[in-house]
Write a protein that holds these residues in place. Structure first.
Motif, PDB file in Angstrom:
ATOM      1  N   LEU A   8      32.708  25.374 -13.959  1.00  0.00           N
ATOM      2  CA  LEU A   8      33.745  26.699 -13.919  1.00  0.00           C
ATOM      3  C   LEU A   8      35.345  25.922 -13.444  1.00  0.00           C
ATOM      4  O   LEU A   8      36.369  26.440 -14.214  1.00  0.00           O
ATOM      5  CB  LEU A   8      33.229  27.394 -12.826  1.00  0.00           C
ATOM      6  CG  LEU A   8      33.926  28.816 -12.636  1.00  0.00           C
ATOM      7  CD1 LEU A   8      33.898  29.685 -13.788  1.00  0.00           C
ATOM      8  CD2 LEU A   8      33.555  29.332 -11.231  1.00  0.00           C
ATOM      9  N   MET A   9      35.377  25.167 -12.607  1.00  0.00           N
ATOM     10  CA  MET A   9      36.543  24.817 -12.077  1.00  0.00           C
ATOM     11  C   MET A   9      37.494  23.872 -13.341  1.00  0.00           C
ATOM     12  O   MET A   9      38.455  23.888 -12.994  1.00  0.00           O
ATOM     13  CB  MET A   9      36.602  24.446 -10.765  1.00  0.00           C
ATOM     14  CG  MET A   9      36.162  25.059  -9.790  1.00  0.00           C
ATOM     15  SD  MET A   9      36.046  24.351  -8.279  1.00  0.00           S
ATOM     16  CE  MET A   9      37.331  23.350  -7.817  1.00  0.00           C
ATOM     17  N   PHE A  10      36.644  23.077 -14.066  1.00  0.00           N
ATOM     18  CA  PHE A  10      37.389  22.117 -14.931  1.00  0.00           C
ATOM     19  C   PHE A  10      37.227  22.878 -16.345  1.00  0.00           C
ATOM     20  O   PHE A  10      37.059  22.166 -17.174  1.00  0.00           O
ATOM     21  CB  PHE A  10      36.596  20.867 -14.966  1.00  0.00           C
ATOM     22  CG  PHE A  10      36.823  20.260 -13.480  1.00  0.00           C
ATOM     23  CD1 PHE A  10      37.928  20.224 -12.827  1.00  0.00           C
ATOM     24  CD2 PHE A  10      35.744  19.620 -12.945  1.00  0.00           C
ATOM     25  CE1 PHE A  10      38.095  19.787 -11.684  1.00  0.00           C
ATOM     26  CE2 PHE A  10      36.052  18.691 -11.912  1.00  0.00           C
ATOM     27  CZ  PHE A  10      37.089  18.979 -11.152  1.00  0.00           C
ATOM     28  N   SER A  11      37.399  24.243 -16.368  1.00  0.00           N
ATOM     29  CA  SER A  11      37.471  24.869 -17.576  1.00  0.00           C
ATOM     30  C   SER A  11      38.876  25.433 -17.603  1.00  0.00           C
ATOM     31  O   SER A  11      39.302  26.392 -16.721  1.00  0.00           O
ATOM     32  CB  SER A  11      36.199  25.821 -17.752  1.00  0.00           C
ATOM     33  OG  SER A  11      36.996  27.091 -18.297  1.00  0.00           O
ATOM     34  N   LEU A  12      39.632  25.326 -18.885  1.00  0.00           N
ATOM     35  CA  LEU A  12      40.947  25.927 -18.873  1.00  0.00           C
ATOM     36  C   LEU A  12      40.860  27.423 -19.129  1.00  0.00           C
ATOM     37  O   LEU A  12      41.635  28.106 -18.736  1.00  0.00           O
ATOM     38  CB  LEU A  12      41.607  25.190 -20.239  1.00  0.00           C
ATOM     39  CG  LEU A  12      43.108  25.301 -20.498  1.00  0.00           C
ATOM     40  CD1 LEU A  12      43.872  25.028 -19.245  1.00  0.00           C
ATOM     41  CD2 LEU A  12      43.647  24.865 -21.759  1.00  0.00           C
ATOM     42  N   ASP A  13      39.588  28.051 -19.577  1.00  0.00           N
ATOM     43  CA  ASP A  13      39.765  29.252 -19.691  1.00  0.00           C
ATOM     44  C   ASP A  13      39.697  30.064 -18.402  1.00  0.00           C
ATOM     45  O   ASP A  13      40.230  30.968 -18.056  1.00  0.00           O
ATOM     46  CB  ASP A  13      38.213  29.782 -20.539  1.00  0.00           C
ATOM     47  CG  ASP A  13      38.489  29.549 -21.901  1.00  0.00           C
ATOM     48  OD1 ASP A  13      39.268  29.496 -22.415  1.00  0.00           O
ATOM     49  OD2 ASP A  13      37.298  29.317 -22.697  1.00  0.00           O
ATOM     50  N   TRP A  14      38.701  29.530 -17.456  1.00  0.00           N
ATOM     51  CA  TRP A  14      38.678  30.000 -15.966  1.00  0.00           C
ATOM     52  C   TRP A  14      39.898  29.845 -15.419  1.00  0.00           C
ATOM     53  O   TRP A  14      40.633  30.920 -14.846  1.00  0.00           O
ATOM     54  CB  TRP A  14      37.828  29.313 -15.311  1.00  0.00           C
ATOM     55  CG  TRP A  14      37.583  29.489 -13.827  1.00  0.00           C
ATOM     56  CD1 TRP A  14      38.215  28.791 -12.758  1.00  0.00           C
ATOM     57  CD2 TRP A  14      37.243  30.681 -13.305  1.00  0.00           C
ATOM     58  NE1 TRP A  14      37.809  29.224 -11.603  1.00  0.00           N
ATOM     59  CE2 TRP A  14      37.522  30.556 -11.690  1.00  0.00           C
ATOM     60  CE3 TRP A  14      36.766  31.824 -13.641  1.00  0.00           C
ATOM     61  CZ2 TRP A  14      37.091  31.373 -10.918  1.00  0.00           C
ATOM     62  CZ3 TRP A  14      36.264  32.963 -12.625  1.00  0.00           C
ATOM     63  CH2 TRP A  14      36.568  32.527 -11.285  1.00  0.00           C
ATOM     64  N   VAL A  15      40.767  28.729 -15.338  1.00  0.00           N
ATOM     65  CA  VAL A  15      42.077  28.612 -15.064  1.00  0.00           C
ATOM     66  C   VAL A  15      42.982  29.810 -15.454  1.00  0.00           C
ATOM     67  O   VAL A  15      43.711  30.430 -14.730  1.00  0.00           O
ATOM     68  CB  VAL A  15      42.746  27.147 -15.493  1.00  0.00           C
ATOM     69  CG1 VAL A  15      44.323  27.226 -14.998  1.00  0.00           C
ATOM     70  CG2 VAL A  15      41.838  26.361 -14.636  1.00  0.00           C
TER      71      VAL A  15
END
Ligand code: ADP
Length: 584
Positions: A498-505
């Motif tokens: 989650l945290m290392f996903s550009l989408d989530w960001v």
């Protein structure tokens, strides 16, 4: 002590000394405020039961009429019927001058009626809560012309019993609505045989006070006891009020469904659903405001309000003004006045077992008072309730969020939540549509303390296909707290993706702003142990913070493409850009 009463005690002294169990009786006398904790301790320190009884009688002879009346009531409550009988004829009729009258309608008449009915005295340290007292009185006035039920409900230790007793401490109310008297019965959690004994002792008390006590044998069954009580309240004590303190179970109420006037205290709002007649209810707020809380601490420690140390305010704040907690701590400080910091720490560290008082309140310690409510839930709901420990302080959630946590249908979840709310285990904010639910801080702390073991959350299944994206209330919650829940549930793999996903960001920055995201990296990054990647994402956010605050929201992929080519942020952006190009 009046002459007649003294002589009676002296005459029956030996009988009493032989039979009574002082420890049980003294509890009642302490709650009536006629015995101090020190006096009790001195008596309890005597080696044998007999010695204790001798000491108690010795002490009683030095007390005033209230002591005698309280002792008599204690005998009745502990079902020493025949001993109480011996004392009955010499019950003092009036109380000493000091109690004759006071400004708030609490006359000697009131004192007599209430002590005969076994209504507890004010606690030694007492603050008034006029808004609630008036509310209860107003409902009681509605019982003037017809029978019915007034329910006072609220969470553990919110001051319901104190309030119920205070509400009837009023001359006008008794005279106009309940000239037949006020009769107090402490119920608590009990089984059928215990209930029968309680009703029996109430009938006994009522019969004794009549001019010509009847010679009925005690009732043999609950139904018989109920009939006896029906007869007494209808024929011999018309227009009287029965106060049932601390009711847990609607079957108990059914035994009192005899067309009389009842005031009951409970944590469970919906108890009267199963009985007939007019019904009114008053909800007691769980906490006192800061000033009242401080006042209690000041009274216990014999200090002026402005002379209280700074810890006082923190103590009141920490427990949100819970009357029970503030009083428990006040009572402790009275004995150990240098322990402000220590007790504040205990409270902050949730050492609920250490916060206990020596007398009168039904539960020895705070944890027991809280636990009692949870223990009566059906097993499967108890487990669900414990899961609520994942909630954050002061955060309110809609039912849908919990349906994810529990993996149950939303309708089912709503029913369960309603049950919790009705039992004062959960609070609801019904101004909001959909309704939002939240725990009292003390309940949350208690749950967290009990539930140190890991919680298995079903988040994983729900968000396998990517994080939530719509803008409704549920999604907003998850966007804000998904990382928190994953971290708590030890779902580090999921947290990592989650945290290392550009989408989530992109989603979270758009809805919550970049600051929240940065905070996530600072808070949960260390769990993931990926320093390099973490700093790449953090750097991206700090550099573009300003842009990410703009609306319309910028194209995150474009922004990310200007990151150094070694950065994971760049790598993901590049993939997405290529993807876009290939799909046109
Ligand atoms: P409940 O019936 O809601 O469980 P109680 O009425 O028994 O709560 O109150 C719990 C404790 O809180 C009491 O023993 C008393 O020490 C304290 N308390 C409650 N109300 C007041 C008040 N108005 N002033 C001072 N102390 C109070």
């Amino acid at each position: 002590l009046e002459e007649g009463a003294r002589s009676c005690l002296l005459r029956f002294r030996h009988r009493l000394e032989q039979d009574i169990k002082p420890s049980y009786l003294m509890d009642h006398m302490i709650s009536d405020g006629v015995l101090t904790v020190d006096e009790e301790e001195r008596i309890s320190n005597k080696p044998t039961r007999k010695d204790q009884a001798v000491a108690l009688l010795e002490l009683l002879l030095r007390k005033d009429n209230r002591g005698y009346i309280s002792f008599y009531n204690a005998l009745v409550k502990e079902t020493y019927g025949d001993l109480a009988n011996l004392l009955h004829d010499d019950l003092p009729q009036t109380l000493p001058g000091a109690y004759k009258s006071s400004s708030d309608g609490c006359t000697s008449y009131v004192q007599t009626v209430l002590s005969e009915g076994g209504v507890p005295q004010r606690p030694v340290v007492f603050v008034s809560r006029p808004e609630f007292v008036n509310c209860v009185r107003e409902k009681l006035y509605r019982l003037q012309k017809e029978p019915g039920w007034v329910t006072v409900f609220g969470m553990a230790g919110s001051g319901k019993s104190v309030l119920a007793a205070e509400a009837v401490r009023h001359h006008g109310l008794i005279e106009e609505c309940f000239p037949g008297g006020i009769h107090w019965l402490s119920i608590g959690q009990l089984d059928k045989p215990d209930l029968m004994v309680k009703i029996q002792s109430l009938c006994f008390r009522l019969e004794q006070s009549l001019d010509s006590p009847s010679l009925h044998r005690p009732p043999n069954s609950l139904d018989e006891a109920k009939e006896r009580l029906r007869y007494l309240t209808l024929r011999r004590y018309p227009r009287s009020l029965l106060i049932l303190d601390d009711i847990w179970d609607s079957t108990v109420l059914k035994a009192f469904d005899i067309h009389c006037r009842i005031l009951l205290t409970t944590r469970n709002r919906s108890l009267t659903d199963s009985v007939s007649g007019a019904k009114y209810e008053v909800e007691v707020e769980s906490g006192l405001d800061e000033k009242k809380g401080l006042e209690i601490l000041a009274l216990y420690t014999n200090t002026k309000l402005h002379g209280l140390p700074e810890e006082a305010r923190s103590i009141v704040k920490e427990c949100k003004g819970s009357p029970l907690v503030v009083s428990l701590i006040g009572a402790l400080l009275k004995e150990k006045p240098n322990r402000w910091r220590y007790y504040l720490n205990q409270l902050q560290q949730k050492q609920f077992k250490r916060i206990r008082k020596s007398s009168s309140y039904d539960y020895d310690a705070l944890d027991q008072a809280m636990d009692a409510s949870i223990e009566v839930l059906p097993d499967e709901h108890r487990e669900l309730y414990k899961d609520l420990s994942v909630l954050e302080k002061d955060i309110k959630v809609p039912a849908k969020v919990l349906s994810v946590l529990w993996d149950l249908e939303p309708e089912h979840v709503e029913d369960i939540l309603e049950e919790f709310v009705n039992k004062s285990l959960l609070f609801v904010d019904s101004n909001n549509k959909p309704h939002l639910y939240y725990l009292h801080d003390l309940q949350l702390d208690f749950l967290v303390e009990q539930n140190r073991t890991q919680l298995e959350v079903s988040l994983d299944q729900h968000y396998r296909d990517g994080p939530p994206t719509s803008g409704d209330e549920e999604c907003l919650y998850w966007i804000r707290f998904l990382t928190h829940h994953m971290a708590k549930a030890n779902l580090s793999q999921e947290l990592y993706s989650l945290m290392f996903s550009l989408d989530w960001v992109s989603i979270k920055a758009q809805i919550m702003g970049p600051a929240h995201l940065i905070n996530d990296y600072v808070e949960y990054g260390p769990i993931l142990d990926k320093e390099v990647m973490r700093s790449q994402f953090q750097e991206f956010l700090s550099l573009n913070g300003h842009q990410l605050e703009q609306r319309p929201f910028p194209d995150v992929v474009q922004l990310a493409l200007s990151q150094p080519h070694t950065s994971e942020v760049y790598r993901q952006a590049l993939l997405q850009a290529q993807d876009r190009a290939s799909t046109g």
